[in-house]
Design a protein around this motif. Structure first.
Motif, PDB file in Angstrom:
ATOM      1  N   HIS A  36      54.078 110.039  54.975  1.00  0.00           N
ATOM      2  CA  HIS A  36      53.181 108.881  54.892  1.00  0.00           C
ATOM      3  C   HIS A  36      53.581 108.022  53.699  1.00  0.00           C
ATOM      4  CE1 HIS A  36      51.295 111.676  52.097  1.00  0.00           C
ATOM      5  NE2 HIS A  36      50.483 110.745  51.646  1.00  0.00           N
ATOM      6  N   ASP A  60      49.675 114.866  54.096  1.00  0.00           N
ATOM      7  CA  ASP A  60      48.496 114.915  53.227  1.00  0.00           C
ATOM      8  C   ASP A  60      47.202 114.933  54.034  1.00  0.00           C
ATOM      9  OD1 ASP A  60      49.948 114.950  50.916  1.00  0.00           O
ATOM     10  OD2 ASP A  60      49.162 113.075  50.096  1.00  0.00           O
ATOM     11  N   ASP A  86      53.210 109.034  45.689  1.00  0.00           N
ATOM     12  CA  ASP A  86      53.701 110.359  45.292  1.00  0.00           C
ATOM     13  C   ASP A  86      54.602 110.997  46.356  1.00  0.00           C
ATOM     14  OD1 ASP A  86      51.217 110.347  46.675  1.00  0.00           O
ATOM     15  OD2 ASP A  86      50.887 112.462  46.215  1.00  0.00           O
ATOM     16  N   HIS A  87      54.988 110.195  47.369  1.00  0.00           N
ATOM     17  CA  HIS A  87      55.879 110.706  48.425  1.00  0.00           C
ATOM     18  C   HIS A  87      57.088 109.802  48.655  1.00  0.00           C
ATOM     19  CE1 HIS A  87      52.834 113.713  49.572  1.00  0.00           C
ATOM     20  NE2 HIS A  87      52.027 112.791  49.094  1.00  0.00           N
ATOM     21  N   HIS A 113      50.739 119.260  49.443  1.00  0.00           N
ATOM     22  CA  HIS A 113      50.232 119.604  48.107  1.00  0.00           C
ATOM     23  C   HIS A 113      49.488 120.941  48.162  1.00  0.00           C
ATOM     24  CE1 HIS A 113      50.769 115.467  46.541  1.00  0.00           C
ATOM     25  NE2 HIS A 113      50.285 115.050  47.700  1.00  0.00           N
TER      26      HIS A 113
HETATM   27 ZN   LIG Z   1      50.167 113.087  48.275  1.00  0.00          ZN
END
Ligand SMILES: [Zn+2]
Ligand SMILES: [Zn+2]
Length: 337
Positions: A132, A210, A136-137, A248
């Motif tokens: 996505h 996520d 943070d990806h 995560h």
């Molecule tokens: Zn994330």
């Protein structure tokens, strides 16, 4: 008596049909591994400290020789995301590029090179795509752009949908062949609008990004989340699902207890994998809700609806933690959003 050929053919057809019927049942007839290629998850991940000088930025875990899970260390970024690297005969697929300022291309290419050496190949084309489109990806994206033998797919919904070949987003189930290894890809918006689920037929693993993982399920769009949950249940019905693997871990190994937002060191974290049962647990909450979806802590994860205000608070928290990490740990973006 030797049966006439037509009877034999009929019998073989029947046998093949029985085989097919068995293949579409989620339950295996015997506890013999269910015909999927096995893999091993680590007893524990490198959990980000407490001594950051000792911790590599990425832990490369070999689930099986063609399936790798990379975990970014909390010392590098508190989000500690998981990245997935899958190999087929014709190409490899990397899902996500890390958080903060990750030195990710080096570790990915090292793994690709080692895989090639082990498989007697000069090289293999690499496709870099995303679970996505959150910061943070995608932080290492630039490192893969314009690299020979690498197809880079942008994380925004239009680019991703076009690349995978969706005609009807998010409902279509796309068959994506890595070469002797077919993945099924479908849309699971709700956390973020470009979110996809990836089912690996070979290992029975469902990568859930996520949307579902042992931690805080930040739900941006409750209606989309509910629909994605239904879609996942429907898709997995009749299939062998060995693990649900998200991006995560924020839960501890104590039921109903999470690590606070921004935790770097998680010595007693929950395992990465969940099983299909959690989808039913979530569905029960969603079905029984009265009015708006509320925050609900479950044994292994928390439903965590977010609105503009909560996103704002989360962004502020990220800034604060990144700043703190920048001063005490390794290179960080320095409070960038
Ligand atoms: Zn994330
Ligand atoms: Zn996200």
């Amino acid at each position: 008596m030797k049966p006439p050929k037509s009877v034999l053919t009929q019998a073989l057809t029947l046998l093949a049909m029985v085989g097919l019927t068995l293949a579409v049942m989620a339950q295996a007839p015997e506890p013999d591994g269910a015909g999927v290629r096995p893999g091993v998850l680590p007893e524990k991940w490198l959990v980000g400290g407490p001594n950051c000088m000792e911790v590599p930025e990425f832990q490369v875990h070999e689930y099986n020789p063609d399936f790798y899970i990379l975990r970014q260390s909390g010392c590098s970024h508190y989000e500690k995301p998981f990245l997935y690297l899958l190999f087929g005969q014709d190409r490899a697929l990397l899902l996500d590029t890390g958080a903060g300022m990750p030195d990710v291309k080096r570790v990915v290419m090292e793994t690709v090179d080692k895989w090639c050496a082990r498989n007697g190949k000069e090289s293999i084309p690499l496709v870099v795509a995303h679970t996505h489109n959150h910061s943070d990806h995608v932080a290492g994206d630039k490192q893969f752009q314009g690299v020979p033998n690498v197809t880079f797919v942008g994380a925004d919904v239009d680019t991703a949908v076009a690349y995978w070949g969706f005609k009807k987003w998010p409902e279509d189930v796309i068959e994506y062949d890595l070469g002797g290894r077919v993945l099924d890809i479908f849309g699971i918006p709700g956390h973020q609008r470009a979110s996809i689920a990836v089912y690996d037929r070979e290992s029975g693993v469902l990568i859930t990004g996520d949307l579902i993982y042992p931690g805080r399920l930040y739900i941006d769009d409750a209606a989309a989340f509910e629909a994605s949950l239904e879609r996942m249940l429907k898709f997995t019905e009749g299939k062998i699902v060995t693990h649900l693997l998200g991006c995560h871990i924020e839960q501890t190994d104590t039921p109903y207890l999470e690590y606070p937002i921004g935790s770097i060191y998680q010595p007693n974290e929950h395992a990465l994998d969940l099983n299909r049962g959690v989808l039913y647990e979530l569905q029960e909450i969603v079905r029984n809700k009265k009015g708006e979806l509320q925050r609900v802590a479950l044994r292994d994860l928390t439903i965590y609806p977010v609105n503009a205000e909560v996103w704002g608070a989360l962004r502020a928290k990220r800034k604060e933690v990144e700043e703190r990490q920048r001063l005490t740990q390794f290179k960080q973006p320095g409070g960038a959003e």
